[in-house]
Design a protein around this motif. Structure first.
Motif, PDB file in Angstrom:
ATOM      1  N   GLU A  54       2.125   2.186  -3.492  1.00 28.36           N
ATOM      2  CA  GLU A  54       1.088   2.812  -4.313  1.00 28.36           C
ATOM      3  C   GLU A  54       0.890   4.272  -3.910  1.00 28.36           C
ATOM      4  OE1 GLU A  54      -2.527   0.635  -4.204  1.00 28.36           O
ATOM      5  OE2 GLU A  54      -1.647  -1.224  -5.012  1.00 28.36           O
TER       6      GLU A  54
ATOM      7  N   ASP B 103       0.825  -1.209   0.000  1.00 29.54           N
ATOM      8  CA  ASP B 103       0.000   0.000   0.000  1.00 29.54           C
ATOM      9  C   ASP B 103       0.858   1.258   0.000  1.00 29.54           C
ATOM     10  OD1 ASP B 103      -2.291  -1.527   0.033  1.00 29.54           O
ATOM     11  OD2 ASP B 103      -2.480  -1.477   2.223  1.00 29.54           O
TER      12      ASP B 103
ATOM     13  N   GLU C 183       3.792   6.364  -5.200  1.00 32.74           N
ATOM     14  CA  GLU C 183       3.704   6.589  -6.647  1.00 32.74           C
ATOM     15  C   GLU C 183       2.675   7.670  -6.972  1.00 32.74           C
ATOM     16  OE1 GLU C 183       4.972   2.068  -8.116  1.00 32.74           O
ATOM     17  OE2 GLU C 183       2.851   2.628  -7.966  1.00 32.74           O
ATOM     18  N   GLU C 184       1.532   7.638  -6.280  1.00 30.63           N
ATOM     19  CA  GLU C 184       0.521   8.675  -6.482  1.00 30.63           C
ATOM     20  C   GLU C 184       1.053  10.042  -6.066  1.00 30.63           C
ATOM     21  OE1 GLU C 184      -3.211   7.800  -4.657  1.00 30.63           O
ATOM     22  OE2 GLU C 184      -3.248   5.737  -5.405  1.00 30.63           O
TER      23      GLU C 184
END
Length: 290
Positions: free
Chosen positions: A271, A268, A274-275
């Motif tokens: 992710e 998690d 990366e966002e």
């Protein structure tokens, strides 16, 4: 530079495995309200711990004292050190300062602090603290004091990337009711509180504890009064040749926690990172050297 003297708490932690069952019961009783627990009569300490008077006498000897009066004398000296303001602390160091350069003296003290801290920390307790912080089913609240708010903010900024449901509680107590309004049983509070312990921080901990929150405390070798409410206390040695206490060891534990929590939730976290990087690119916050 010579090593900082061991506190009685340090000695108890070192000797725990060598104590009898009754002596361990006594040791835990002393640590529960340390150092004030040992300032009364020997009989009162024995009664509070539900052990015999000879048990108290034997344990203080195992800690390296000739008898209970010597034990109490050392506790009183620790209390004096605990209450020192910055000017008094500086005077103590100035009187005993060796001639080496400050860079070396300060570094020696910090390394000694780290060694003592890591030698006494409970890895299981640290892992449990990291697991609580990583659990995104629990809302995470982080708060520090007048100086330690910088450590709290550092942890908060990293945890913002790692997980959702996180709040940085500002140090001003008049805003606390707003934060506490939504606290649920099982939520997690990470609290920083070192000597010259702040009354506002204790009150916040009491209110959070009353609502069923889990409390993780970052504190010093003497331990904040908040430790009596904390589920897990992470104590650091903080004394250096300065008018101010050192935050290096506390920061070491904080950064280690960040790393451990990141690893526990890496899928998690990756992710989210990366966002976040995509958002940084859109806002052109950072320069690109390509």
């Amino acid at each position: 530079m010579s090593e900082a003297p061991l506190t009685i708490s340090d000695r108890i932690q070192e000797k725990l495995d060598d104590l009898t069952r009754a002596e361990r019961q006594l040791a835990h009783s002393i640590l529960e309200n340390y150092p004030a627990s040992g300032l009364g009569p020997l009989t009162a300490l024995a009664k509070d711990a539900n052990v015999s008077v000879p048990t108290v006498a034997r344990m203080v000897q195992k800690l390296g004292f000739k008898g209970y009066p010597d034990f109490q004398s050392e506790l009183r000296e620790e209390l004096k050190a605990k209450a020192k303001d910055p000017i008094e602390k500086h005077d103590t160091w100035a009187e005993n300062a060796p001639s080496e350069h400050m860079l070396n003296r300060f570094t020696d003290a910090v390394i000694d602090n780290i060694r003592h801290t890591l030698g006494q920390i409970d890895p299981k307790g640290f892992d449990e603290a990291c697991a609580l912080v990583a659990d995104d089913q629990r809302h995470l609240y982080i708060v520090g004091g007048r100086i330690t708010h910088t450590l709290a903010e550092y942890l908060f900024l990293h945890m913002q990337v790692i997980r959702p449901k996180i709040t940085h509680i500002q140090s001003t107590s008049n805003t606390w009711p707003h934060y506490l309004l939504d606290v649920k049983e099982g939520d997690v509070f990470v609290i920083y509180d070192v000597r010259r312990y702040e009354n506002n921080t204790l009150k916040l901990a009491e209110m959070a504890h009353a609502q069923g929150a889990k409390i993780i405390l970052f504190t010093d070798q003497w331990r904040s009064p908040v430790h009596q409410l904390a589920d897990i206390s992470l104590s650091s040695r903080i004394v250096v040749p300065s008018a101010w206490d050192s935050a290096v060891t506390t920061m070491l534990l904080t950064e280690t926690m960040i790393s451990a929590v990141q690893n526990l939730s890496w899928g998690d976290t990756k992710e989210r990172m990366e966002e976040l990087e995509e958002m940084f690119d859109q806002t052109k916050l950072f320069r690109k050297f390509t």
